[in-house]
Design an enzyme around this catalytic site. Sequence first.
Site, PDB file in Angstrom:
ATOM      1  CB  ALA A 199      -0.901  -0.020   1.224  1.00 15.98           C
ATOM      2  N   GLY A 213       0.715  -5.086   0.846  1.00 10.99           N
ATOM      3  CA  GLY A 213      -0.461  -5.177  -0.020  1.00 10.99           C
ATOM      4  C   GLY A 213      -0.158  -5.833  -1.361  1.00 10.99           C
ATOM      5  CD  GLU A 221      -2.021  -7.769   2.894  1.00 11.82           C
ATOM      6  OE1 GLU A 221      -1.584  -6.627   2.629  1.00 11.82           O
ATOM      7  OE2 GLU A 221      -2.712  -8.014   3.891  1.00 11.82           O
ATOM      8  CD  GLU A 260       1.874  -5.494   5.630  1.00  8.61           C
ATOM      9  OE1 GLU A 260       2.699  -6.406   5.896  1.00  8.61           O
ATOM     10  OE2 GLU A 260       1.080  -5.576   4.680  1.00  8.61           O
TER      11      GLU A 260
HETATM   12  C1  HXC Z   1       5.071   4.391  -1.148  1.00 10.81           C
HETATM   13  C2  HXC Z   1       6.997   3.435  -1.949  1.00 10.81           C
HETATM   14  C3  HXC Z   1       6.620   2.186  -1.408  1.00 10.81           C
HETATM   15  C4  HXC Z   1       5.378   2.097  -0.730  1.00 10.81           C
HETATM   16  C5  HXC Z   1       8.523   1.975  -2.358  1.00 10.81           C
HETATM   17  N1  HXC Z   1       8.184   3.253  -2.522  1.00 10.81           N
HETATM   18  N2  HXC Z   1       7.598   1.298  -1.686  1.00 10.81           N
HETATM   19  N3  HXC Z   1       6.209   4.525  -1.814  1.00 10.81           N
HETATM   20  N4  HXC Z   1       4.644   3.215  -0.634  1.00 10.81           N
HETATM   21  N5  HXC Z   1       4.914   0.948  -0.218  1.00 10.81           N
HETATM   22  C6  HXC Z   1       8.935   4.302  -3.210  1.00 10.81           C
HETATM   23  C7  HXC Z   1      10.129   4.754  -2.386  1.00 10.81           C
HETATM   24  O1  HXC Z   1       9.733   5.698  -1.426  1.00 10.81           O
HETATM   25  C8  HXC Z   1      10.991   5.374  -3.461  1.00 10.81           C
HETATM   26  O2  HXC Z   1      10.485   6.652  -3.791  1.00 10.81           O
HETATM   27  C9  HXC Z   1      10.742   4.461  -4.659  1.00 10.81           C
HETATM   28  O3  HXC Z   1       9.511   3.813  -4.394  1.00 10.81           O
HETATM   29  C10 HXC Z   1      11.809   3.411  -4.810  1.00 10.81           C
HETATM   30  O4  HXC Z   1      11.978   2.715  -3.601  1.00 10.81           O
HETATM   31  P1  HXC Z   1      13.363   2.593  -2.831  1.00 10.81           P
HETATM   32  O5  HXC Z   1      13.074   2.346  -1.403  1.00 10.81           O
HETATM   33  O6  HXC Z   1      14.257   3.740  -3.151  1.00 10.81           O
HETATM   34  O7  HXC Z   1      13.967   1.273  -3.506  1.00 10.81           O
HETATM   35  P2  HXC Z   1      14.915   0.175  -2.850  1.00 10.81           P
HETATM   36  O8  HXC Z   1      16.012   0.841  -2.037  1.00 10.81           O
HETATM   37  O9  HXC Z   1      15.302  -0.720  -3.971  1.00 10.81           O
HETATM   38  O10 HXC Z   1      14.019  -0.625  -1.811  1.00 10.81           O
HETATM   39  C11 HXC Z   1      12.897  -1.387  -2.301  1.00 10.81           C
HETATM   40  C12 HXC Z   1      12.002  -1.797  -1.107  1.00 10.81           C
HETATM   41  C13 HXC Z   1      11.617  -0.548  -0.278  1.00 10.81           C
HETATM   42  C14 HXC Z   1      12.737  -2.809  -0.221  1.00 10.81           C
HETATM   43  C15 HXC Z   1      10.766  -2.495  -1.724  1.00 10.81           C
HETATM   44  O11 HXC Z   1      11.084   0.437  -1.175  1.00 10.81           O
HETATM   45  C16 HXC Z   1      10.563  -0.818   0.740  1.00 10.81           C
HETATM   46  O12 HXC Z   1      10.865  -1.341   1.808  1.00 10.81           O
HETATM   47  N6  HXC Z   1       9.334  -0.393   0.483  1.00 10.81           N
HETATM   48  C17 HXC Z   1       8.233  -0.491   1.440  1.00 10.81           C
HETATM   49  C18 HXC Z   1       7.734  -1.918   1.552  1.00 10.81           C
HETATM   50  C19 HXC Z   1       6.634  -2.008   2.582  1.00 10.81           C
HETATM   51  O13 HXC Z   1       6.826  -1.689   3.763  1.00 10.81           O
HETATM   52  N7  HXC Z   1       5.437  -2.427   2.154  1.00 10.81           N
HETATM   53  C20 HXC Z   1       4.284  -2.560   3.053  1.00 10.81           C
HETATM   54  C21 HXC Z   1       3.454  -1.322   3.001  1.00 10.81           C
HETATM   55  S1  HXC Z   1       2.116  -1.377   4.124  1.00 10.81           S
HETATM   56  P3  HXC Z   1      11.444   7.952  -3.871  1.00 10.81           P
HETATM   57  O14 HXC Z   1      10.478   9.056  -4.174  1.00 10.81           O
HETATM   58  O15 HXC Z   1      12.113   8.060  -2.559  1.00 10.81           O
HETATM   59  O16 HXC Z   1      12.351   7.620  -4.998  1.00 10.81           O
HETATM   60  C22 HXC Z   1       0.957  -2.300   3.356  1.00 10.81           C
HETATM   61  C23 HXC Z   1      -0.329  -2.495   4.115  1.00 10.81           C
HETATM   62  C24 HXC Z   1      -1.427  -3.068   3.247  1.00 10.81           C
HETATM   63  O17 HXC Z   1       1.118  -2.735   2.265  1.00 10.81           O
HETATM   64  C25 HXC Z   1      -2.777  -2.980   3.892  1.00 10.81           C
HETATM   65  C26 HXC Z   1      -3.349  -1.614   3.956  1.00 10.81           C
HETATM   66  C27 HXC Z   1      -4.765  -1.581   4.471  1.00 10.81           C
END
Ligand code: HXC
Length: 257
Positions: free
Chosen positions: A65, A108, A111, A131
């Site tokens: 998400a 997400g 999921e 998460e």
């Molecule tokens: C918003 C995101 C994002 C996310 C990545 N980006 N994941 N933006 N939401 N979930 C953005 C980063 O901010 C960055 O933007 C660009 O994408 C590239 O990501 P990087 O982090 O620079 O890449 P990298 O170093 O290769 O790392 C990849 C990664 C990391 C390991 C996947 O991005 C990461 O940990 N992302 C979050 C994963 C996560 O926690 N997902 C769960 C979300 S909660 P900029 O602008 O800085 O370049 C969820 C809940 C669902 O999903 C249910 C809800 C009701």
Amino acid sequence: TQYTAIITETQGRVATITLNRPEALNALSNTLIAELVEAATAFDADPNIGAIVITGSERAFAAGADIKAMLELEYSDILAGGLTSTWNGFEQMLTPTIAAVSGFALGGGCELAMMCDIIIAADSAKFGQPEINLGVIPGFGGTQRLPRAIGKYKAADMILTGRMMGAEEAERSGLVSRVVPAAELREAAQQVAEVIASKSRPSVQAALSTLQAAEETSLAEGLRLERTAFAALFATEDQTEGMRAFAEKREANFKHR
Ligand code: HXC
């Protein structure tokens, strides 16, 4: 329809929806989810479409998400349901969905893959429910579908530590249907989709609805549903055709595809 966060295309009886927010690793924004659900349900209603492939980019299926959009939300916003109810309609579709996963399928994203009927993973795929690192828990079904897919102990490991699982471990654990070389992912998904789309639609729908029941009912109730659905298929022309074709040693020419 003009979409901004996804790309849709059709090839024969197969529709493909490509998540397309490369700047955010396909993070599932409200817009992306709304477009995805709208496109998928429209394909589901289209009699010319027999299977739907959902895919992302080589680097990411979807990284979850949209965290930056969730940052401002509070308890009452989530409770109001805007975020978590957005998938209504997607999970009830009776057109088979195939997730073709390359790169990150996190939160997400993982999921979403689990909402699909089949998951084909590139050898580069990485699944996870990170998460816990954000101070929350999975919110699009992960706490329920992951243990059903891989068992309680693997699921608890993933959800409590937030670690990622590679394609090989995911296949071994039962989270993915098949693993293919990354370069062959799109083609492999298309081929599986074409095979499914060539079958008789009444039997595909009966198979899907009984499979869905297997996830949420008791064995006795599921067996009753199966018996009813199995019997109902004997009222279709395609059952007659399918069995006659076998007896006549030829390919079945299903009428209802
Ligand atoms: C918003 C995101 C994002 C996310 C990545 N980006 N994941 N933006 N939401 N979930 C953005 C980063 O901010 C960055 O933007 C660009 O994408 C590239 O990501 P990087 O982090 O620079 O890449 P990298 O170093 O290769 O790392 C990849 C990664 C990391 C390991 C996947 O991005 C990461 O940990 N992302 C979050 C994963 C996560 O926690 N997902 C769960 C979300 S909660 P900029 O602008 O800085 O370049 C969820 C809940 C669902 O999903 C249910 C809800 C009701």
